[in-house]
Motif scaffolding. Structure first.
Motif, PDB file in Angstrom:
ATOM      1  N   ARG A 146      70.598  43.421   4.927  1.00  0.00           N
ATOM      2  CA  ARG A 146      70.736  42.051   5.431  1.00  0.00           C
ATOM      3  C   ARG A 146      70.233  41.929   6.862  1.00  0.00           C
ATOM      4  O   ARG A 146      69.938  40.831   7.327  1.00  0.00           O
ATOM      5  N   PHE A 147      70.172  43.046   7.579  1.00  0.00           N
ATOM      6  CA  PHE A 147      69.740  43.035   8.977  1.00  0.00           C
ATOM      7  C   PHE A 147      68.546  43.966   9.176  1.00  0.00           C
ATOM      8  O   PHE A 147      68.644  44.985   9.834  1.00  0.00           O
ATOM      9  N   PRO A 148      67.391  43.614   8.616  1.00  0.00           N
ATOM     10  CA  PRO A 148      66.223  44.478   8.778  1.00  0.00           C
ATOM     11  C   PRO A 148      65.679  44.427  10.206  1.00  0.00           C
ATOM     12  O   PRO A 148      65.953  43.497  10.967  1.00  0.00           O
TER      13      PRO A 148
ATOM     14  N   HIS B 137      71.784  47.541  14.005  1.00  0.00           N
ATOM     15  CA  HIS B 137      72.064  48.947  13.684  1.00  0.00           C
ATOM     16  C   HIS B 137      71.708  49.854  14.870  1.00  0.00           C
ATOM     17  O   HIS B 137      72.438  50.808  15.161  1.00  0.00           O
ATOM     18  N   LEU B 138      70.608  49.585  15.545  1.00  0.00           N
ATOM     19  CA  LEU B 138      70.248  50.377  16.724  1.00  0.00           C
ATOM     20  C   LEU B 138      71.201  50.090  17.883  1.00  0.00           C
ATOM     21  O   LEU B 138      71.518  50.999  18.657  1.00  0.00           O
ATOM     22  N   ALA B 139      71.687  48.860  17.987  1.00  0.00           N
ATOM     23  CA  ALA B 139      72.694  48.550  19.009  1.00  0.00           C
ATOM     24  C   ALA B 139      73.981  49.318  18.721  1.00  0.00           C
ATOM     25  O   ALA B 139      74.623  49.841  19.641  1.00  0.00           O
ATOM     26  N   LEU B 140      74.338  49.428  17.453  1.00  0.00           N
ATOM     27  CA  LEU B 140      75.522  50.207  17.074  1.00  0.00           C
ATOM     28  C   LEU B 140      75.316  51.685  17.411  1.00  0.00           C
ATOM     29  O   LEU B 140      76.219  52.352  17.935  1.00  0.00           O
ATOM     30  N   TRP B 141      74.120  52.222  17.149  1.00  0.00           N
ATOM     31  CA  TRP B 141      73.804  53.608  17.501  1.00  0.00           C
ATOM     32  C   TRP B 141      73.928  53.815  19.018  1.00  0.00           C
ATOM     33  O   TRP B 141      74.463  54.818  19.474  1.00  0.00           O
TER      34      TRP B 141
END
Length: 141
Positions: free
Chosen positions: A32-34, A115-119
């Motif tokens: 959903r978040f590409p 996802h990269l912000a979460l990483w």
């Protein structure tokens, strides 16, 4: 060229800034978040340049300080032989990690990826726990 530093760059920031983000991008394809690369007309593109520039400056500056004054590299397998108390080390506990976190922020912004912000947050929290518990005890000795 200092080959110990080249090895360090490939293994440490290479893993954090290239290999893990590449795996995240690969695993999140079709989600959903590409990942969507920001382009110059978008504000995220221009906003990402600030943390990118600051992160690069901090990383290069601190690595040079370790080589020149610490007589070692940022790597645990070839640590500085002398404590470095110059430049950003006078003001920030670990400016090298700060630089890497700024680069991760720039990646997340340029690729518009939650996802990269979460990483980036996981990396920050991990280092916030690791350094006081492990590395700082060694510095005290």
């Amino acid at each position: 060229m200092h080959w110990g530093l080249v090895k360090t760059i490939i293994v440490l920031p290479g893993t954090v800034l290239v290999f893990v983000p590449a795996a995240i991008i690969w695993f999140t394809k079709g989600s959903r978040f590409p990942v969507k690369l920001a382009s110059p007309p978008q504000i995220w593109f221009w906003l990402a340049l600030l943390p990118m520039g600051l992160g690069l400056v901090l990383c290069v500056w601190t690595a040079r300080l370790f080589l020149k004054y610490g007589e070692g590299t940022p790597a645990p397998w070839d640590p500085p032989k002398k404590l470095v108390l110059r430049g950003p080390y006078c003001h920030v506990r670990n400016p090298m990690i700060t630089g890497v976190i700024l680069l991760l922020l720039a990646e997340a912004m340029l690729l518009q990826s939650y996802h990269l912000a979460l990483w980036m947050m996981v990396f920050f929290i991990g280092n916030t726990i690791y350094f006081p518990l492990v590395e700082e005890k060694g510095l005290e000795k």
